[in-house]
Design an enzyme around this catalytic site. Structure first.
Site, PDB file in Angstrom:
ATOM      1  N   GLY A   9      -0.698   8.978  -0.653  1.00 47.53           N
ATOM      2  CA  GLY A   9      -1.091  10.247  -0.051  1.00 47.53           C
ATOM      3  C   GLY A   9      -1.375  10.105   1.428  1.00 47.53           C
ATOM      4  N   ASN A  10      -1.888   8.917   1.821  1.00 44.77           N
ATOM      5  CA  ASN A  10      -2.185   8.677   3.235  1.00 44.77           C
ATOM      6  C   ASN A  10      -0.943   8.355   4.047  1.00 44.77           C
ATOM      7  OD1 ASN A  10      -4.994   9.106   3.143  1.00 44.77           O
ATOM      8  ND2 ASN A  10      -5.294   7.109   2.233  1.00 44.77           N
ATOM      9  N   LYS A 119     -11.871   7.611  -7.963  1.00 40.17           N
ATOM     10  CA  LYS A 119     -10.673   8.018  -7.230  1.00 40.17           C
ATOM     11  C   LYS A 119     -11.065   8.877  -6.031  1.00 40.17           C
ATOM     12  CE  LYS A 119      -6.273   8.471  -6.454  1.00 40.17           C
ATOM     13  NZ  LYS A 119      -5.513   7.319  -5.926  1.00 40.17           N
ATOM     14  N   LYS A 203      -1.984   7.535  -8.968  1.00 40.77           N
ATOM     15  CA  LYS A 203      -0.537   7.621  -8.851  1.00 40.77           C
ATOM     16  C   LYS A 203       0.137   6.264  -8.960  1.00 40.77           C
ATOM     17  CE  LYS A 203       0.746   6.248  -4.485  1.00 40.77           C
ATOM     18  NZ  LYS A 203      -0.475   5.505  -4.314  1.00 40.77           N
ATOM     19  N   LYS A 261      -3.212  -0.423  -6.937  1.00 43.46           N
ATOM     20  CA  LYS A 261      -1.881  -0.845  -6.482  1.00 43.46           C
ATOM     21  C   LYS A 261      -1.533  -2.221  -7.034  1.00 43.46           C
ATOM     22  CE  LYS A 261      -1.550   1.863  -2.214  1.00 43.46           C
ATOM     23  NZ  LYS A 261      -2.621   2.801  -2.608  1.00 43.46           N
TER      24      LYS A 261
END
Length: 298
Positions: A9-10, A119, A203, A261
């Site tokens: 998102g970043n 989150k 995600k 991640k």
């Protein structure tokens, strides 16, 4: 190769950047250029984060005194980002074989993550402002680097709905944008009926599940850092170029950022696939093992 590309998102809205449509489109254009380079040689499926966007949309709803639940706001952000990405990918690729699919992700309604929110969503705040908003709006907040942000529950993705359609489109040469923001979180009741839940699915973990279910060869997680660093944010920080799946303990990494991640990369590597983490512009080099952090099977 079939590759799943997960955009942070970043990477679509830089930290501290004004959350305007113009800025997000500019960043989506950069992402599309990087993805187009991969798509020239590989079959690509794209997913993306929505942490900054879903938090902003939720804030807007609260300011308008409209109590939109997070699953609906997540679907809204999924559609918004998917639209912009699909359009910029169409422009970068020069063809219309691009499809953006709204994806539902099934979670366990009793997942312990609902009781331990981790989150990050929405913009960053100074600590005083964050604590005031938490008091006013009933938020949970946590430190994110030097700032503070809202945190929400992030349950484990159990299944992605619509995978057969994704496979069919990808096999027909369509670049698919799907599972945005981890997908819209839903759960089943005792009768098997679906309903949305108040959460944001991570995600990266959803991307790992997507990678397995579409039988992709690699998962690239592209974000706003160039690689994974041990002891990040300290004078002892050191870059990690290559990791084996068995060397990764997700619990040793920040749960709201790099932890998921590395967990996602570990999961795909344990299945014999390649995981990669790094900067957006280095997508092809990360795949080749010449940039970012590459996570490989043992």
């Amino acid at each position: 190769m079939r590759i799943v590309v997960a955009l942070g998102g970043n990477a679509l809205l830089q930290r501290g950047e004004t959350p305007s449509a113009t800025n997000q489109r500019h960043n989506a254009r950069r992402a599309a250029a990087a993805i187009a380079g991969l798509a020239a040689e590989h079959e690509v499926i794209v997913t993306h984060g929505n942490g900054p966007q879903v938090g902003l949309l939720a804030n807007q709803a609260e300011c308008d005194r409209i109590a939109w639940p997070l699953d609906v706001v997540g679907a809204e952000s999924h559609g918004m980002i998917g639209y912009i990405l699909a359009q910029e990918l169409h422009n970068a690729l020069g063809h219309d074989r691009v499809a953006s699919l709204l994806t539902q992700t099934e979670v366990d309604p009793h997942d312990p993550a609902f009781d331990e929110p981790s989150k990050f969503i929405g913009p960053t705040y100074a600590e005083e402002a964050a604590r005031r908003l938490a008091q006013e709006r009933g938020w949970r907040i946590a430190r994110d680097g030097r700032a503070w942000r809202r945190v929400v529950g992030s349950p484990e993705p159990r299944a992605l709905l619509g995978v057969p359609a994704i496979r069919t489109l990808a096999a027909a040469g369509t670049l698919v944008v799907c599972a945005g923001g981890g997908g819209v979180p839903v759960a089943r009741d005792a009768d098997g009926r679906l309903a949305g839940v108040e959460a944001v699915v991570d995600k990266d973990l959803a991307a790992a599940l997507l990678t397995v279910e579409v039988e992709a060869d690699a998962l690239l997680m592209l974000t706003d850092v160039d690689a994974v660093y041990a002891d990040w944010g300290t004078d002892a920080a050191r870059r990690l170029d290559r990791l084996k799946a068995s060397d990764i303990d997700p619990a040793e990494w920040p749960p709201g950022s790099m932890g998921p991640k590395l967990d996602a990369a570990r999961r795909v590597a344990l299945g014999g696939r390649i995981g990669g983490i790094g900067a957006l512009e280095s997508a092809a080099a990360i795949l080749a093992g010449n940039a970012g952090t590459r996570i490989v099977p043992d």
